[in-house]
Design a protein around this motif. Structure first.
Motif, PDB file in Angstrom:
ATOM      1  N   ILE A   2      65.289  32.042  69.105  1.00 14.39           N
ATOM      2  CA  ILE A   2      64.411  31.593  70.189  1.00 14.39           C
ATOM      3  C   ILE A   2      64.768  32.409  71.424  1.00 14.39           C
ATOM      4  O   ILE A   2      65.947  32.572  71.741  1.00 14.39           O
ATOM      5  CB  ILE A   2      64.602  30.089  70.473  1.00 14.39           C
ATOM      6  CG1 ILE A   2      64.233  29.261  69.241  1.00 14.39           C
ATOM      7  CG2 ILE A   2      63.788  29.665  71.688  1.00 14.39           C
ATOM      8  CD1 ILE A   2      64.597  27.797  69.367  1.00 14.39           C
ATOM      9  N   THR A   4      64.077  32.777  75.576  1.00 12.04           N
ATOM     10  CA  THR A   4      63.545  32.186  76.804  1.00 12.04           C
ATOM     11  C   THR A   4      63.526  33.271  77.872  1.00 12.04           C
ATOM     12  O   THR A   4      63.796  34.443  77.591  1.00 12.04           O
ATOM     13  CB  THR A   4      64.428  31.003  77.263  1.00 12.04           C
ATOM     14  OG1 THR A   4      65.697  31.513  77.682  1.00 12.04           O
ATOM     15  CG2 THR A   4      64.607  29.971  76.160  1.00 12.04           C
ATOM     16  N   GLU A   5      63.270  32.877  79.081  1.00 12.41           N
ATOM     17  CA  GLU A   5      63.224  33.856  80.177  1.00 12.41           C
ATOM     18  C   GLU A   5      64.538  34.639  80.279  1.00 12.41           C
ATOM     19  O   GLU A   5      64.530  35.860  80.431  1.00 12.41           O
ATOM     20  CB  GLU A   5      62.927  33.149  81.499  1.00 12.41           C
ATOM     21  CG  GLU A   5      62.824  34.090  82.671  1.00 12.41           C
ATOM     22  CD  GLU A   5      62.584  33.372  83.989  1.00 12.41           C
ATOM     23  OE1 GLU A   5      62.862  33.977  85.030  1.00 12.41           O
ATOM     24  OE2 GLU A   5      62.117  32.211  83.970  1.00 12.41           O
ATOM     25  N   ARG A   8      68.833  34.054  74.791  1.00 10.40           N
ATOM     26  CA  ARG A   8      68.511  34.195  73.378  1.00 10.40           C
ATOM     27  C   ARG A   8      69.319  33.116  72.669  1.00 10.40           C
ATOM     28  O   ARG A   8      70.533  33.027  72.846  1.00 10.40           O
ATOM     29  CB  ARG A   8      68.900  35.600  72.902  1.00 10.40           C
ATOM     30  CG  ARG A   8      68.603  35.876  71.462  1.00 10.40           C
ATOM     31  CD  ARG A   8      68.868  37.335  71.070  1.00 10.40           C
ATOM     32  NE  ARG A   8      70.186  37.797  71.502  1.00 10.40           N
ATOM     33  CZ  ARG A   8      70.408  38.790  72.369  1.00 10.40           C
ATOM     34  NH1 ARG A   8      69.405  39.436  72.914  1.00 10.40           N
ATOM     35  NH2 ARG A   8      71.631  39.155  72.695  1.00 10.40           N
ATOM     36  N   CYS A  63      73.942  30.304  72.498  1.00 11.44           N
ATOM     37  CA  CYS A  63      73.119  30.745  73.628  1.00 11.44           C
ATOM     38  C   CYS A  63      73.783  31.947  74.275  1.00 11.44           C
ATOM     39  O   CYS A  63      74.955  31.880  74.670  1.00 11.44           O
ATOM     40  CB  CYS A  63      72.985  29.621  74.653  1.00 11.44           C
ATOM     41  SG  CYS A  63      72.205  28.132  74.009  1.00 11.44           S
ATOM     42  N   LYS A  66      70.170  37.117  77.495  1.00 14.80           N
ATOM     43  CA  LYS A  66      69.281  38.054  76.803  1.00 14.80           C
ATOM     44  C   LYS A  66      69.601  39.515  77.128  1.00 14.80           C
ATOM     45  O   LYS A  66      69.623  40.358  76.239  1.00 14.80           O
ATOM     46  CB  LYS A  66      67.831  37.709  77.179  1.00 14.80           C
ATOM     47  CG  LYS A  66      66.783  38.422  76.393  1.00 14.80           C
ATOM     48  CD  LYS A  66      65.395  37.821  76.576  1.00 14.80           C
ATOM     49  CE  LYS A  66      64.914  37.769  77.994  1.00 14.80           C
ATOM     50  NZ  LYS A  66      63.514  37.325  78.091  1.00 14.80           N
ATOM     51  N   TYR A 103      71.288  27.300  82.772  1.00 18.70           N
ATOM     52  CA  TYR A 103      71.190  27.691  81.363  1.00 18.70           C
ATOM     53  C   TYR A 103      70.988  26.487  80.442  1.00 18.70           C
ATOM     54  O   TYR A 103      70.223  26.562  79.484  1.00 18.70           O
ATOM     55  CB  TYR A 103      72.426  28.463  80.916  1.00 18.70           C
ATOM     56  CG  TYR A 103      72.592  29.828  81.527  1.00 18.70           C
ATOM     57  CD1 TYR A 103      71.501  30.675  81.756  1.00 18.70           C
ATOM     58  CD2 TYR A 103      73.849  30.304  81.869  1.00 18.70           C
ATOM     59  CE1 TYR A 103      71.660  31.939  82.303  1.00 18.70           C
ATOM     60  CE2 TYR A 103      74.031  31.574  82.412  1.00 18.70           C
ATOM     61  CZ  TYR A 103      72.939  32.382  82.626  1.00 18.70           C
ATOM     62  OH  TYR A 103      73.105  33.632  83.160  1.00 18.70           O
ATOM     63  N   GLU A 106      67.379  25.353  80.664  1.00 15.63           N
ATOM     64  CA  GLU A 106      66.494  26.354  80.057  1.00 15.63           C
ATOM     65  C   GLU A 106      66.572  26.285  78.524  1.00 15.63           C
ATOM     66  O   GLU A 106      65.551  26.308  77.836  1.00 15.63           O
ATOM     67  CB  GLU A 106      66.896  27.744  80.551  1.00 15.63           C
ATOM     68  CG  GLU A 106      65.972  28.847  80.115  1.00 15.63           C
ATOM     69  CD  GLU A 106      66.305  30.177  80.773  1.00 15.63           C
ATOM     70  OE1 GLU A 106      66.054  31.216  80.129  1.00 15.63           O
ATOM     71  OE2 GLU A 106      66.798  30.195  81.923  1.00 15.63           O
ATOM     72  N   ALA A 107      67.795  26.181  78.004  1.00 16.35           N
ATOM     73  CA  ALA A 107      67.974  26.105  76.547  1.00 16.35           C
ATOM     74  C   ALA A 107      67.459  24.783  75.994  1.00 16.35           C
ATOM     75  O   ALA A 107      66.828  24.748  74.930  1.00 16.35           O
ATOM     76  CB  ALA A 107      69.449  26.303  76.197  1.00 16.35           C
ATOM     77  N   ALA A 110      63.754  24.797  75.626  1.00 23.89           N
ATOM     78  CA  ALA A 110      63.384  25.575  74.435  1.00 23.89           C
ATOM     79  C   ALA A 110      63.629  24.761  73.163  1.00 23.89           C
ATOM     80  O   ALA A 110      62.808  24.780  72.240  1.00 23.89           O
ATOM     81  CB  ALA A 110      64.169  26.883  74.395  1.00 23.89           C
ATOM     82  N   ASP A 113      60.859  22.125  72.878  1.00 27.64           N
ATOM     83  CA  ASP A 113      59.609  22.732  72.408  1.00 27.64           C
ATOM     84  C   ASP A 113      59.681  23.026  70.911  1.00 27.64           C
ATOM     85  O   ASP A 113      58.726  22.771  70.171  1.00 27.64           O
ATOM     86  CB  ASP A 113      59.315  24.012  73.183  1.00 27.64           C
ATOM     87  CG  ASP A 113      58.960  23.747  74.647  1.00 27.64           C
ATOM     88  OD1 ASP A 113      58.667  22.583  75.000  1.00 27.64           O
ATOM     89  OD2 ASP A 113      58.987  24.714  75.435  1.00 27.64           O
TER      90      ASP A 113
END
Length: 165
Positions: A2, A4-5, A8, A63, A66, A103, A106-107, A110, A113
């Protein structure tokens, strides 16, 4: 995987022991867990997640930033039993050196979702030890609300939840 902005999220491998020990050996990062963990515990943790990927299509993911691959923590969806009921939990645990950067939120977004869109879960929870205010804030930022308070392994635990729309 996955993306995200900024992050990874990837499946754990047996080679992630050192990454996990950055968290597991830190008494402050582990303050809301019963104790820190050993390298043997880390290997069992990795195996548990590898099994979860096979059985449930998800587990905790590593995590990484990226742009440079730097390890920052773990987040994902794992099976739990709450008051005798099977649930799927969004869990997150990050290295202390990376706290305060957003973080975890954000994780966790994700993971939420993924749980709704890919796993077709009707509901996701987070089990949070009552004094863990930072994790409560993450759950709330993800859109979860307090469902109930219960005892898990003798500890006052808050169950936050969110339902699929």
């Amino acid at each position: 995987m996955i993306v995200t902005e900024r992050l990874r999220l990837r499946e754990m491998t047996k080679n992630d022991e050192e990454n996990l020990m950055e968290i597991f050996s830190d008494p402050i990062a582990m303050q809301y867990y019963p104790s820190t963990k050993t390298r043997e515990d880390a290997q069992r943790w990795i195996q548990w997640n590898l099994d979860n990927y096979q059985k449930h299509g998800a587990g905790l993911w590593i995590c990484e930033v990226k742009e440079n691959g730097m390890f920052v923590g773990q987040c994902g969806i794992v099976p739990q039993i709450v008051d005798g009921v099977p649930e799927m939990e969004i869990g997150y645990l990050f290295a202390r050196t990376h706290w305060g950067n957003g973080y975890a939120t954000e994780a966790a977004v994700a993971a939420k979702d993924f749980g709704f869109k890919e796993l077709h879960q009707p509901k996701l929870i987070s089990m949070i030890y009552k004094p863990n205010t930072p994790s409560i804030k993450v759950a709330e930022r993800v859109g979860m609300t307090l469902e109930k308070e219960t005892l898990i392994k003798g500890r006052e635990t808050l169950i936050y939840s969110i339902h699929a729309k």
